[in-house]
Design a protein around this motif. Structure first.
Motif, PDB file in Angstrom:
ATOM      1  N   PRO A 138      -2.363   2.823   5.279  1.00  0.00           N
ATOM      2  CA  PRO A 138      -1.527   2.100   6.089  1.00  0.00           C
ATOM      3  C   PRO A 138      -0.344   1.424   5.385  1.00  0.00           C
ATOM      4  N   GLU A 139       0.796   1.809   6.143  1.00  0.00           N
ATOM      5  CA  GLU A 139       2.170   0.969   5.799  1.00  0.00           C
ATOM      6  C   GLU A 139       2.001  -0.316   6.044  1.00  0.00           C
TER       7      GLU A 139
ATOM      8  N   ILE B 265      -4.519  -9.318   9.037  1.00  0.00           N
ATOM      9  CA  ILE B 265      -4.968  -8.528  10.473  1.00  0.00           C
ATOM     10  C   ILE B 265      -6.468  -8.647  10.668  1.00  0.00           C
TER      11      ILE B 265
ATOM     12  N   LEU C 228       0.806  -1.290  -0.041  1.00  0.00           N
ATOM     13  CA  LEU C 228      -0.129  -0.081  -0.124  1.00  0.00           C
ATOM     14  C   LEU C 228       0.932   1.223  -0.180  1.00  0.00           C
TER      15      LEU C 228
ATOM     16  N   LEU D 198      -0.709  -4.996   1.462  1.00  0.00           N
ATOM     17  CA  LEU D 198      -2.297  -5.359   1.578  1.00  0.00           C
ATOM     18  C   LEU D 198      -2.540  -6.605   2.018  1.00  0.00           C
TER      19      LEU D 198
ATOM     20  N   TRP E   8      -2.517  -6.604   5.909  1.00  0.00           N
ATOM     21  CA  TRP E   8      -3.879  -6.272   6.416  1.00  0.00           C
ATOM     22  C   TRP E   8      -5.111  -7.057   6.235  1.00  0.00           C
TER      23      TRP E   8
END
Lengths: 84, 184
Positions: B12-13, B22, B6, B16, B19
């Motif tokens: 956000p760092e 997460i 990303l 992808l 994330w």
């Protein structure tokens, strides 16, 4: 807020969370609300400062709303046995 | 930098895919918490009595260990980005040591439950307790392996993703510790 300040805030909020654990039972529903607010505050700190969402406004807002709605749902489920 | 990584502007760092991982993990643990609260509706007193057998002080210490470990990991990323590799490695090792401390306390807690004859079948509360905390502990183990790999490679780009995973483990404990150990 710097990373170090976020860490200090998280330590303080965790201490308050542990203090809530030993609160009297008759304050249960109020303390549960306080506890869920503490989870929200700590969750936001981890998301915004540790995971860096403060630099991504839309993601930050989406995560904040999802967390708030999730915790509101948890509170409703917690209160249900008390109001039946 | 891969296609799925990303952009730093407004997003956000990290990759992808990390994330997605997460968010998936948060959904799984969130569903576990909601299920616990739904099952609790049928027996709130029984759940409170079962919860009173948990070690709240130990769980609180574990929260501080993970929060501090996450802080050290985040500092490690800052040092690595600034090219200070030895400082970054030192912070990653310290973060991993605190993670081991978390697992050691968790092991003591499980041993105490076993000594008192408490298992997942003792009460529905303990089924959720062992399921959620055990699944989380498995993530801590995975996170420790990642931290040690990051320490070995010390590449800031790879560290972003690995440390994001470690923060997710931290965030999950922030969610499950108060609900399982404190909310009654």
């Amino acid at each position: 807020m710097t990373l170090t300040r976020a860490w200090i805030a998280l330590i303080i909020l965790s201490g308050v969370t542990s203090a809530v654990a030993f609160s009297p039972n008759w304050w249960g529903p109020f303390m549960a609300g306080v506890l869920l607010l503490l989870i929200y505050a700590k969750g936001r700190l981890v998301l915004d400062r540790y995971l860096g969402l403060s630099r991504a406004r839309r993601w930050q807002s989406s995560f904040a709303w999802t967390l708030a709605l999730f915790l509101a749902g948890c509170y409703a489920l917690y209160l249900m046995p008390l109001i039946r | 930098m891969t296609d799925t990584r990303l952009a730093k502007e407004g997003k956000p760092e990290g990759d992808l895919l990390v994330w997605i991982l997460i968010i998936s993990e948060l959904v799984v643990f969130g569903a576990g918490i909601v299920l616990l609260l739904i099952i609790r509706l049928s027996d709130p007193q029984g759940f409170a009595a079962a919860q009173d057998q948990l070690d709240r002080v130990g769980a609180g210490i574990n929260a501080i260990l993970l929060i501090t470990s996450g802080y050290l990991a985040a500092r490690a990323l800052q040092f690595a980005s600034d090219g200070l590799r030895s400082k970054a490695r030192l912070h990653l090792i310290a973060a991993a040591v605190l993670g081991v401390g978390f697992l050691w306390l968790k092991g003591l807690e499980y041993a105490d439950k076993a000594a008192h004859g408490i298992s997942a079948e003792t009460h529905p509360f303990f089924m959720f307790y062992f399921l959620l905390t055990g699944f989380h502990a498995a993530h801590v183990v995975a996170g420790l392996v990642i931290l040690l790999l990051l320490c070995w490679r010390c590449d800031p780009d790879q560290m972003e993703d690995g440390i994001a995973f470690w923060h997710m483990v931290d965030l999950v404990w922030v969610l499950i510790f108060p609900v399982i150990y404190v909310l009654r």
